[in-house]
Motif scaffolding. Structure first.
Motif, PDB file in Angstrom:
ATOM      1  N   LEU A   1     -14.378   0.928   0.985  1.00 26.86           N
ATOM      2  CA  LEU A   1     -15.149  -0.200   1.483  1.00 26.86           C
ATOM      3  C   LEU A   1     -14.404  -1.519   1.345  1.00 26.86           C
ATOM      4  N   ALA A   2     -13.539  -1.632   0.348  1.00 26.80           N
ATOM      5  CA  ALA A   2     -12.890  -2.924   0.086  1.00 26.80           C
ATOM      6  C   ALA A   2     -11.422  -2.724  -0.258  1.00 26.80           C
ATOM      7  N   LEU A   3     -10.701  -1.964   0.539  1.00 25.37           N
ATOM      8  CA  LEU A   3      -9.284  -1.710   0.291  1.00 25.37           C
ATOM      9  C   LEU A   3      -8.456  -2.860   0.857  1.00 25.37           C
ATOM     10  N   LYS A   4      -7.604  -3.448   0.010  1.00 24.41           N
ATOM     11  CA  LYS A   4      -6.752  -4.548   0.436  1.00 24.41           C
ATOM     12  C   LYS A   4      -5.306  -4.199   0.061  1.00 24.41           C
ATOM     13  N   PRO A   5      -4.581  -3.508   0.938  1.00 24.46           N
ATOM     14  CA  PRO A   5      -3.206  -3.116   0.607  1.00 24.46           C
ATOM     15  C   PRO A   5      -2.317  -4.336   0.379  1.00 24.46           C
ATOM     16  N   GLN A   6      -1.355  -4.162  -0.539  1.00 25.33           N
ATOM     17  CA  GLN A   6      -0.377  -5.192  -0.841  1.00 25.33           C
ATOM     18  C   GLN A   6       1.025  -4.585  -0.821  1.00 25.33           C
TER      19      GLN A   6
ATOM     20  N   ALA B   1      12.254  11.852 -13.830  1.00 28.50           N
ATOM     21  CA  ALA B   1      12.099  11.271 -12.491  1.00 28.50           C
ATOM     22  C   ALA B   1      13.422  11.372 -11.758  1.00 28.50           C
ATOM     23  N   ARG B   2      13.355  11.466 -10.455  1.00 31.35           N
ATOM     24  CA  ARG B   2      14.528  11.576  -9.602  1.00 31.35           C
ATOM     25  C   ARG B   2      14.392  10.561  -8.465  1.00 31.35           C
ATOM     26  N   GLY B   3      15.488   9.893  -8.166  1.00 31.17           N
ATOM     27  CA  GLY B   3      15.478   8.909  -7.080  1.00 31.17           C
ATOM     28  C   GLY B   3      15.212   7.499  -7.543  1.00 31.17           C
ATOM     29  N   LEU B   4      15.273   7.229  -8.869  1.00 27.72           N
ATOM     30  CA  LEU B   4      15.043   5.876  -9.380  1.00 27.72           C
ATOM     31  C   LEU B   4      16.341   5.157  -9.701  1.00 27.72           C
ATOM     32  N   ASP B   5      17.466   5.661  -9.174  1.00 27.28           N
ATOM     33  CA  ASP B   5      18.736   5.014  -9.446  1.00 27.28           C
ATOM     34  C   ASP B   5      18.904   3.798  -8.546  1.00 27.28           C
ATOM     35  N   ASP B   6      20.128   3.358  -8.309  1.00 24.45           N
ATOM     36  CA  ASP B   6      20.401   2.134  -7.544  1.00 24.45           C
ATOM     37  C   ASP B   6      19.771   2.190  -6.158  1.00 24.45           C
ATOM     38  N   GLY B   7      19.114   1.118  -5.809  1.00 21.61           N
ATOM     39  CA  GLY B   7      18.487   1.016  -4.487  1.00 21.61           C
ATOM     40  C   GLY B   7      17.020   1.374  -4.477  1.00 21.61           C
ATOM     41  N   ALA B   8      16.542   2.017  -5.541  1.00 22.65           N
ATOM     42  CA  ALA B   8      15.132   2.419  -5.549  1.00 22.65           C
ATOM     43  C   ALA B   8      14.207   1.217  -5.665  1.00 22.65           C
ATOM     44  N   ASP B   9      14.685   0.136  -6.312  1.00 19.94           N
ATOM     45  CA  ASP B   9      13.834  -1.047  -6.451  1.00 19.94           C
ATOM     46  C   ASP B   9      13.518  -1.694  -5.116  1.00 19.94           C
ATOM     47  N   GLU B  10      14.273  -1.339  -4.086  1.00 19.47           N
ATOM     48  CA  GLU B  10      14.035  -1.925  -2.770  1.00 19.47           C
ATOM     49  C   GLU B  10      13.075  -1.096  -1.930  1.00 19.47           C
ATOM     50  N   VAL B  11      12.530  -0.017  -2.507  1.00 23.50           N
ATOM     51  CA  VAL B  11      11.561   0.800  -1.778  1.00 23.50           C
ATOM     52  C   VAL B  11      10.186   0.165  -1.936  1.00 23.50           C
ATOM     53  N   HIS B  12       9.699  -0.435  -0.863  1.00 23.40           N
ATOM     54  CA  HIS B  12       8.404  -1.111  -0.873  1.00 23.40           C
ATOM     55  C   HIS B  12       7.493  -0.474   0.172  1.00 23.40           C
ATOM     56  N   VAL B  13       6.235  -0.362  -0.198  1.00 19.06           N
ATOM     57  CA  VAL B  13       5.226   0.168   0.726  1.00 19.06           C
ATOM     58  C   VAL B  13       4.016  -0.768   0.693  1.00 19.06           C
TER      59      VAL B  13
ATOM     60  N   LEU C   1       5.062  24.393  -7.936  1.00 24.41           N
ATOM     61  CA  LEU C   1       4.283  23.710  -6.897  1.00 24.41           C
ATOM     62  C   LEU C   1       4.813  22.312  -6.730  1.00 24.41           C
ATOM     63  N   ARG C   2       4.959  21.905  -5.498  1.00 26.24           N
ATOM     64  CA  ARG C   2       5.437  20.552  -5.186  1.00 26.24           C
ATOM     65  C   ARG C   2       4.337  19.827  -4.386  1.00 26.24           C
ATOM     66  N   ALA C   3       3.725  18.811  -4.983  1.00 23.81           N
ATOM     67  CA  ALA C   3       2.683  18.012  -4.319  1.00 23.81           C
ATOM     68  C   ALA C   3       3.319  16.703  -3.872  1.00 23.81           C
ATOM     69  N   SER C   4       3.215  16.398  -2.590  1.00 22.12           N
ATOM     70  CA  SER C   4       3.888  15.215  -2.046  1.00 22.12           C
ATOM     71  C   SER C   4       3.004  14.503  -1.024  1.00 22.12           C
ATOM     72  N   LEU C   5       3.306  13.232  -0.808  1.00 23.75           N
ATOM     73  CA  LEU C   5       2.688  12.451   0.264  1.00 23.75           C
ATOM     74  C   LEU C   5       3.727  11.493   0.814  1.00 23.75           C
ATOM     75  N   ARG C   6       3.596  11.209   2.100  1.00 19.73           N
ATOM     76  CA  ARG C   6       4.567  10.363   2.795  1.00 19.73           C
ATOM     77  C   ARG C   6       3.894   9.020   3.096  1.00 19.73           C
ATOM     78  N   LEU C   7       4.580   7.926   2.716  1.00 18.69           N
ATOM     79  CA  LEU C   7       4.062   6.567   2.910  1.00 18.69           C
ATOM     80  C   LEU C   7       5.012   5.771   3.787  1.00 18.69           C
ATOM     81  N   PRO C   8       4.513   4.998   4.722  1.00 24.70           N
ATOM     82  CA  PRO C   8       5.402   4.168   5.542  1.00 24.70           C
ATOM     83  C   PRO C   8       5.969   3.004   4.724  1.00 24.70           C
ATOM     84  N   LEU C   9       7.233   2.705   4.948  1.00 22.55           N
ATOM     85  CA  LEU C   9       7.872   1.592   4.268  1.00 22.55           C
ATOM     86  C   LEU C   9       7.304   0.273   4.768  1.00 22.55           C
ATOM     87  N   ALA C  10       7.175  -0.694   3.852  1.00 28.82           N
ATOM     88  CA  ALA C  10       6.665  -2.015   4.230  1.00 28.82           C
ATOM     89  C   ALA C  10       7.739  -2.755   5.028  1.00 28.82           C
TER      90      ALA C  10
END
Length: 462
Positions: free
Chosen positions: A304-309, A337-349, A453-462
């Motif tokens: 009812l009140a979702l405000k994505p950021q 965790a995997r994929g948190l090395d260099d460049g991961a800080d630039e992943v924004h959604v 088991l691998r549970a995943s979801l795909r999010l569009p990049l901001a």
């Protein structure tokens, strides 16, 4: 202190329309009568001046140097005849004495450079309109004065007012009635909406049926129906939450009560400690269940009140690892965790931080309870495709593809441990609901090398 009643919208709209119309009618009537009076006066004045010229044309000089009016009494009577007005004339010498005619009240003579001048005066108790004409006969400058009463002029002005202003006033009244009826007709749907809402039961949140009318009333009805829809979903979520709590907490609470009664009745201290251990386990399970039920209620409210950021995913993943690290170590699970090395800080959604944290917490909790000895959180960004993948994978026993689709349904439990059903079957359904709110979908696949088991979801990049 009682406040005065608010004015009617119908009356206010009618006044806002009619006041400018009435003012326009008044200004138009005054202007019309002024213009008509001006040209009427000019016509009458011109006729009066023509009479003065007619008299002046018959003034002639005599051999003895005097001036005389060359009109017989009959001709003079015919020249001055008017069946509706009293007509007077006089011819004045340069010294102001009367040469011929009747004595008239003094009127101002023409100014230098003027040949005639109009004026009003009072004669025999009547208002007369007069003109003074300068006319030279020989070497004498005479003044010809013509005057007549103003009854016909006044009657003509009254007729202009009667036949000009009154029809416009009648037309204004008809227009006011038509505007009042039009406003009432246009506001009728608003009155029906008010009556519908006033007599509606508080539990009735079905949409209000409003006949098509004005755009503003349609927008108002849509806003009311949208409010009813949001309230209905909120009430439904509250009822569902209350029902879920009442249903799901009954079993662990009954188990806790039974274990406590057994422990109190058994004299053996070792048995009592075992009962206390099971009570603690049941209380933990009840607490986790309450937490998941609250997550479900929060998911319904978020709709009812979702405000994505704009969010950076790498810090959220790192915080989730730290939150569950102690529990993983206690269970002997290698959490990383995997994929948190260099460049991961630039992943924004574009997402909601609470929902992302809820997804990670529920997936990690589910993997710790059902997985193996290794649990990995994966973050993979595909900038060319414009999306990133957030996943939690374990090396547990996994499950066949047919059973994976059932896991995202509420109350679908994954398995047993020590003969007891593990979990309430809410974790993955919460993740699936959160993913749906973020415009994605939860996907369940086999882990690496077909294990776990691998549970995943795909999010569009901001």
């Amino acid at each position: 202190m009682n406040r005065p009643p608010a004015p009617s919208l119908r009356a206010r709209l009618w006044r806002h329309v009619m006041l400018p119309l009435a003012l326009s009618w008044l200004i138009g009537t005054v202007a019309t009568l002024g213009v008509a009076s001006h040209f009427t006066e000019r016509a009458f004045d011109r006729a009066l001046l023509d009479d003065a010229y007619a008299i002046a044309s018959h003034l002639q000089a005599q051999p003895d140097g005097t001036v005389a009016l060359q009109l017989s009494p009959g001709e003079l009577e015919a020249a001055l005849f008017d069946q509706a007005e009293f007509v007077h004339y006089a011819v004045l010498r340069p010294d102001g004495s009367t040469l011929t005619g009747t004595p008239l009240p003094a009127l101002r003579p023409p100014l230098p450079g003027q040949s005639f001048r109009y004026g009003n005066a009072l004669h025999d108790g009547r208002v007369v309109r007069g003109v003074v004409l300068r006319h030279e006969v020989g070497d004498q400058a005479l003044h010809v004065v013509m005057a007549h009463t103003t009854r016909v002029r006044n009657e003509l002005l009254h007729q202009l007012l009667l036949y000009g202003a009154l029809p416009l006033l009648l037309l204004l009244g008809l227009l006011a009635l038509a505007i009042w009826r039009s406003i009432s007709r246009d506001l009728a749907p608003l009155g029906r909406l008010q009556a519908t809402l006033a007599h509606r039961d508080a539990k009735d949140l079905t949409p209000v049926a409003i006949a098509p009318s004005t755009r503003e009333i349609e927008h108002l009805s849509h806003a009311v129906n949208d409010l009813f829809d949001r309230l209905g979903r909120s009430v439904h979520a509250q009822h569902e939450f209350a029902g879920n709590v009442a249903h799901e907490l009954r079993t662990p609470l009954a188990r806790i009560r039974a274990l406590a009664d057994y422990g109190l009745a058994h004299p053996d201290a070792a048995a009592t400690r075992e009962q206390l251990r099971q009570i603690a386990h049941s209380a933990e399970r009840a607490g986790r269940l309450v937490h998941q039920l609250l997550d479900l209620a929060r998911a319904d409210e978020a709709a009812l009140a979702l405000k994505p950021q704009r969010l950076a995913l790498a810090p959220l993943v790192g915080q989730a690892v730290l939150r569950h690290l102690d529990r993983a170590d206690a269970q002997g699970v290698d959490l990383g965790a995997r994929g948190l090395d260099d460049g991961a800080d630039e992943v924004h959604v574009m997402a909601d931080a609470v929902l992302i944290e809820g997804i990670l917490d529920n997936l990690i909790d589910n993997a710790l309870r059902h997985g193996g000895t290794t649990l990995t959180i994966e973050l993979d960004a595909d900038r060319a495709a414009g999306h990133c993948t957030l996943a939690v994978a374990d090396d547990g026993p996994g499950m066949d593809p047919a059973a994976r689709g059932e896991l995202v349904k509420r109350w679908s439990q994954g398995g047993e441990r020590n003969g007891e059903r593990v979990g309430a079957g809410l974790g993955l359904s919460i993740v699936a609901r959160y993913a749906q709110l973020l415009g994605s979908a939860l996907r369940l696949d086999a882990g690496e090398h077909g294990r776990g088991l691998r549970a995943s979801l795909r999010l569009p990049l901001a």
